[in-house]
Enzyme design. Structure first.
Site, PDB file in Angstrom:
ATOM      1  N   ASN A   9       1.061  -1.071   0.011  1.00 15.31           N
ATOM      2  CA  ASN A   9       0.131   0.209  -0.174  1.00 15.31           C
ATOM      3  C   ASN A   9       1.005   1.294  -0.162  1.00 15.31           C
ATOM      4  OD1 ASN A   9      -2.188   1.824   0.270  1.00 15.31           O
ATOM      5  ND2 ASN A   9      -2.226   0.659   2.562  1.00 15.31           N
ATOM      6  N   TRP A  10       1.296   1.787  -1.224  1.00 17.65           N
ATOM      7  CA  TRP A  10       1.773   3.234  -1.357  1.00 17.65           C
ATOM      8  C   TRP A  10       1.128   4.309  -1.001  1.00 17.65           C
ATOM      9  CZ3 TRP A  10       4.220   2.767  -7.340  1.00 17.65           C
ATOM     10  CH2 TRP A  10       4.650   2.089  -7.780  1.00 17.65           C
ATOM     11  N   LYS A  11      -0.253   4.246  -0.004  1.00 19.75           N
ATOM     12  CA  LYS A  11      -0.441   5.653   0.400  1.00 19.75           C
ATOM     13  C   LYS A  11      -0.670   7.086  -0.591  1.00 19.75           C
ATOM     14  CE  LYS A  11      -0.253   3.137   4.922  1.00 19.75           C
ATOM     15  NZ  LYS A  11       0.175   3.328   6.657  1.00 19.75           N
ATOM     16  N   HIS A  95      -9.842   0.815   5.151  1.00 20.07           N
ATOM     17  CA  HIS A  95      -8.288   1.075   5.944  1.00 20.07           C
ATOM     18  C   HIS A  95      -8.703   1.694   7.000  1.00 20.07           C
ATOM     19  CE1 HIS A  95      -4.369   2.338   6.715  1.00 20.07           C
ATOM     20  NE2 HIS A  95      -4.349   1.981   5.892  1.00 20.07           N
ATOM     21  N   GLU A  97      -6.918   5.104   8.251  1.00 21.56           N
ATOM     22  CA  GLU A  97      -6.614   6.151   7.685  1.00 21.56           C
ATOM     23  C   GLU A  97      -8.631   6.280   7.310  1.00 21.56           C
ATOM     24  OE1 GLU A  97      -2.135   5.214   7.541  1.00 21.56           O
ATOM     25  OE2 GLU A  97      -3.171   5.608   5.385  1.00 21.56           O
ATOM     26  N   GLU A 167      -4.889  -4.705  10.866  1.00 17.22           N
ATOM     27  CA  GLU A 167      -4.250  -3.789  10.480  1.00 17.22           C
ATOM     28  C   GLU A 167      -4.364  -3.049  12.613  1.00 17.22           C
ATOM     29  OE1 GLU A 167      -2.646  -2.411   6.779  1.00 17.22           O
ATOM     30  OE2 GLU A 167      -4.307  -1.325   7.513  1.00 17.22           O
ATOM     31  N   GLY A 173       3.140   2.288  10.978  1.00 14.05           N
ATOM     32  CA  GLY A 173       3.452   3.178  10.851  1.00 14.05           C
ATOM     33  C   GLY A 173       4.079   3.521  12.143  1.00 14.05           C
ATOM     34  N   SER A 212       3.070  -2.638  10.764  1.00 15.13           N
ATOM     35  CA  SER A 212       4.659  -2.163  10.463  1.00 15.13           C
ATOM     36  C   SER A 212       5.324  -3.792  10.601  1.00 15.13           C
ATOM     37  CB  SER A 212       5.262  -1.873  12.094  1.00 15.13           C
ATOM     38  OG  SER A 212       4.771  -0.830  12.361  1.00 15.13           O
ATOM     39  N   GLY A 233       2.880  -1.519   4.208  1.00 15.40           N
ATOM     40  CA  GLY A 233       3.214   0.442   4.178  1.00 15.40           C
ATOM     41  C   GLY A 233       4.537   0.364   3.698  1.00 15.40           C
ATOM     42  N   GLY A 234       4.777   1.365   4.412  1.00 18.47           N
ATOM     43  CA  GLY A 234       6.278   1.970   4.246  1.00 18.47           C
ATOM     44  C   GLY A 234       7.568   0.847   3.558  1.00 18.47           C
TER      45      GLY A 234
END
Length: 255
Positions: A9-11, A95, A97, A167, A173, A212, A233-234
């Site tokens: 997920n590049w967000k 998600h 967010e 999640e 994150g 994470s 994610g990251g």
């Protein structure tokens, strides 16, 4: 038999240069890897570019969101039909967010789930609890409520050819991650909750872990029997780190 799926997920990250460079690097890193599904979800504006960059590879295209409407006066939205038209396969919904910053309810997310299934796309349904809910011992009740929004309207059969991503919000994150045993306990609960309605569907549904996930903790997470890959994610923004996670999922399946 279930196969693991690792999805990036590049967000809100990317540029035309970054899309080409990252996908080129991923193609090299993952060219010989089998036994694990792989997908990336870039921002919507780069989906068509990513589709062309992925052509001929075994990496699938995903998207980060979908609207409940198929067309009309809904400025700024993208429909399920549009996402399918540009080659997306896996669509992230629910998600934390989106739930937090856009006030998306369980019921609204269930509508998105239904729209995606009708379009022949694969929903990646994100569920999970906040740090306060975790500390209050409400993890299972929160996950059950989020699942029930789909189960009570669409039935367990809706989870055929679908993906769930557990999640824990407190681990997204933050650098914190649930221990493999903690994550496994929740994944087992999720599968058992669906099994109350349909054991066969529960057995085949892919349940990813997200929170994470990185090159250091992936291998141990994937040894757990109910963890089927990860929503990353990251670490998905770095080809080498993402490749380590994919390879760990593939190795765990072989083992």
């Amino acid at each position: 038999m279930r196969h693991p799926l690792v999805m990036g997920n590049w967000k809100l990250n990317g540029s035309t240069l970054m899309v080409n460079e990252l996908i080129l690097a991923l193609r090299k890193e993952l060219s010989g890897v089998t036994g694990c599904g792989v997908a990336i979800a870039p921002p919507a504006i780069y989906l068509d570019q990513a589709k062309h960059a992925l052509a001929g590879s075994r990496i699938d295209l995903g998207a980060q969101n979908v609207d409940v409407n198929l067309s009309g006066a809904f400025t700024g939205e993208a429909s399920a039909d549009m996402l399918k038209d540009v080659g997306a396969k896996y669509i992230i919904i629910g998600h934390s967010e989106r739930r937090t910053y856009h006030s998306e309810s369980d019921e609204f997310i269930a509508k998105k789930f239904s729209v995606l299934k009708d379009a022949g796309l694969i929903p990646v349904l994100c569920i999970g609890e906040s740090e306060a809910e975790n500390e209050a011992g409400e993890t299972k009740s929160v996950c059950a409520r989020q699942l029930d929004a789909v189960l009570n309207t669409l039935g367990a059969a809706a989870f055929e050819n679908a993906v769930i991503a557990y999640e824990p919000i407190w681990a997204i994150g933050t650098g914190k991650s649930a221990t493999p045993a903690q994550a496994q306990a929740v994944h087992k609960f999720i599968r058992e909750h669906i099994a109350k309605q349909d054991a066969e569907v529960a057995k085949q549904v892919i349940i990813q872990y997200g929170g994470s996930v990185n090159a250091a903790n992936a291998a141990e997470l994937f040894t757990q029997p109910d963890i089927d890959g990860a929503l990353v994610g990251g670490a998905s923004l770095k080809a080498d780190a993402f490749a380590v996670i994919v390879k760990a999922a593939a190795e765990a399946k072989k083992a």
